[in-house]
Design an enzyme around this catalytic site. Structure first.
Site, PDB file in Angstrom:
ATOM      1  N   ASN A   9      -1.108  -3.122  18.355  1.00  0.00           N
ATOM      2  CA  ASN A   9       0.180  -3.364  17.690  1.00  0.00           C
ATOM      3  C   ASN A   9       1.089  -2.212  18.126  1.00  0.00           C
ATOM      4  OD1 ASN A   9       2.346  -3.650  15.972  1.00  0.00           O
ATOM      5  ND2 ASN A   9       1.222  -3.064  14.120  1.00  0.00           N
ATOM      6  N   LYS A  11       4.177  -1.761  17.661  1.00  0.00           N
ATOM      7  CA  LYS A  11       5.250  -1.432  16.693  1.00  0.00           C
ATOM      8  C   LYS A  11       6.573  -1.250  17.430  1.00  0.00           C
ATOM      9  CE  LYS A  11       1.790   0.396  13.597  1.00  0.00           C
ATOM     10  NZ  LYS A  11       1.488   1.218  12.431  1.00  0.00           N
ATOM     11  N   HIS A  96       2.482  -7.531   8.215  1.00  0.00           N
ATOM     12  CA  HIS A  96       2.123  -6.114   8.384  1.00  0.00           C
ATOM     13  C   HIS A  96       2.723  -5.317   7.225  1.00  0.00           C
ATOM     14  CE1 HIS A  96       1.871  -2.059   9.939  1.00  0.00           C
ATOM     15  NE2 HIS A  96       0.907  -2.501  10.706  1.00  0.00           N
ATOM     16  N   GLU A  98       4.209  -2.621   7.111  1.00  0.00           N
ATOM     17  CA  GLU A  98       5.553  -2.065   7.345  1.00  0.00           C
ATOM     18  C   GLU A  98       6.620  -3.133   7.107  1.00  0.00           C
ATOM     19  OE1 GLU A  98       4.557  -0.467  11.185  1.00  0.00           O
ATOM     20  OE2 GLU A  98       3.208   0.924  10.178  1.00  0.00           O
ATOM     21  N   GLU A 167      -5.860  -3.649   6.543  1.00  0.00           N
ATOM     22  CA  GLU A 167      -5.269  -2.359   6.902  1.00  0.00           C
ATOM     23  C   GLU A 167      -4.889  -1.604   5.633  1.00  0.00           C
ATOM     24  OE1 GLU A 167      -3.607  -2.589  11.201  1.00  0.00           O
ATOM     25  OE2 GLU A 167      -2.021  -3.165   9.819  1.00  0.00           O
ATOM     26  N   GLY A 173      -1.552   5.204  10.553  1.00  0.00           N
ATOM     27  CA  GLY A 173      -0.778   6.255  11.200  1.00  0.00           C
ATOM     28  C   GLY A 173      -0.943   7.618  10.555  1.00  0.00           C
ATOM     29  N   SER A 213      -5.641   4.022  11.698  1.00  0.00           N
ATOM     30  CA  SER A 213      -6.192   5.191  12.388  1.00  0.00           C
ATOM     31  C   SER A 213      -7.537   4.896  13.056  1.00  0.00           C
ATOM     32  CB  SER A 213      -6.291   6.393  11.446  1.00  0.00           C
ATOM     33  OG  SER A 213      -5.007   6.721  10.948  1.00  0.00           O
TER      34      SER A 213
END
Ligand code: PGA
Length: 251
Positions: A9, A11, A96, A98, A167, A173, A213
């Site tokens: 991904n 991003k 996702h 985000e 996730e 991250g 991560s």
């Protein structure tokens, strides 16, 4: 049996040229290698078509990171699932964290996006996961069950076309990977929930990826868990050198 998948991904990283270079690096790194999983890269909209072209003749599948909930028309700035499919891309990440966090995406919207993706032959990689407070208050299972409810509106046949990515938001991250035991607990929980909603065959055939991560150093231990079928990879997908060891973790 369910597929093993390692999906990148990207991003909001990589210009068009950088994206093509990254895809070509990965294609070259994979050439002639025996690979034991499906490999996917999900890229910014601007790169999807060029990356699909750049990886032709390789095993790499291409996807987008989102799609519109609408079919077509006066939705300035949106990109439809049919546009994504027209590039040769086969996947789309939906839900996702985000997008949930910064764009307020909720189940009602995600149900529409799932329908658009499926109607256009794209495989949704549907993300679920709890935030730090929900982990700490031990409410994460009900949070994940609530997110899964969007998928549970699908028929068993359509559900069977989806990939799930667990996730934990606190691990994305941050360098704070969930332990393999923490991840496995949630993956097993998700699979049991699918078996309850549909049946055991559907549950056994669903690929559930871990994201947050994940890197070459921890992928082997994560992927050794019985209910972890691969990874959705952010940071470590931005270089062929760091993405390849995750793919190679599937021995
Ligand atoms: P990360 O991101 O690997 O950089 O933690 C994973 C994701 O958000 O898909």
């Amino acid at each position: 049996m369910r597929k093993k998948i390692v999906a990148g991904n990207w991003k909001m990283n990589t210009t068009l040229q950088e994206g093509i270079a990254l895809a070509s690096d990965l294609k070259n790194a994979l050439a002639g290698k025996k690979v034991n999983c499906d490999v996917v890269v999900c890229t910014p909209f601007i790169s999807v078509a060029a990356v699909a072209e750049a990886v032709k003749g390789s095993i790499i599948g291409v996807g987008a990171e989102d799609c519109s909930a609408q079919d077509k028309g006066a939705f300035t700035g949106e990109v439809s699932a049919s546009m994504i499919a027209s590039t040769g891309a086969k996947y789309v990440i939906l839900g996702h964290s985000e997008r949930r966090q910064y764009h307020g995406e909720n189940n009602a919207l995600l149900i529409q996006k799932l329908q658009q993706a499926l109607a256009n032959g794209l495989t949704p990689i549907f993300c679920v996961g709890e935030i730090k407070e929900e982990r700490e208050s031990n409410t994460f299972k009900s949070v994940i069950e609530g997110q899964m409810a969007a998928l549970y509106t699908l028929s068993a046949e359509d559900f069977g076309k989806c990939v799930i990515a667990y996730e934990p938001v606190w691990a994305i991250g941050t360098g704070l990977t969930a332990t393999s035991a923490q991840a496995e607990e949630v993956h097993a929980f998700i699979r049991a929930s699918i078996a309850e909603k549909y049946n055991k065959t559907v549950a056994d055939n669903t690929s559930i990826l871990y994201g947050g991560s994940c890197k070459g150093s921890n992928a082997p231990e994560l992927f050794a868990q019985p209910d972890i079928d691969g990874g959705l990879i952010g940071g470590a997908a931005l270089k062929a050198d760091t993405f390849m060891p995750i793919i190679e973790a599937w021995k």
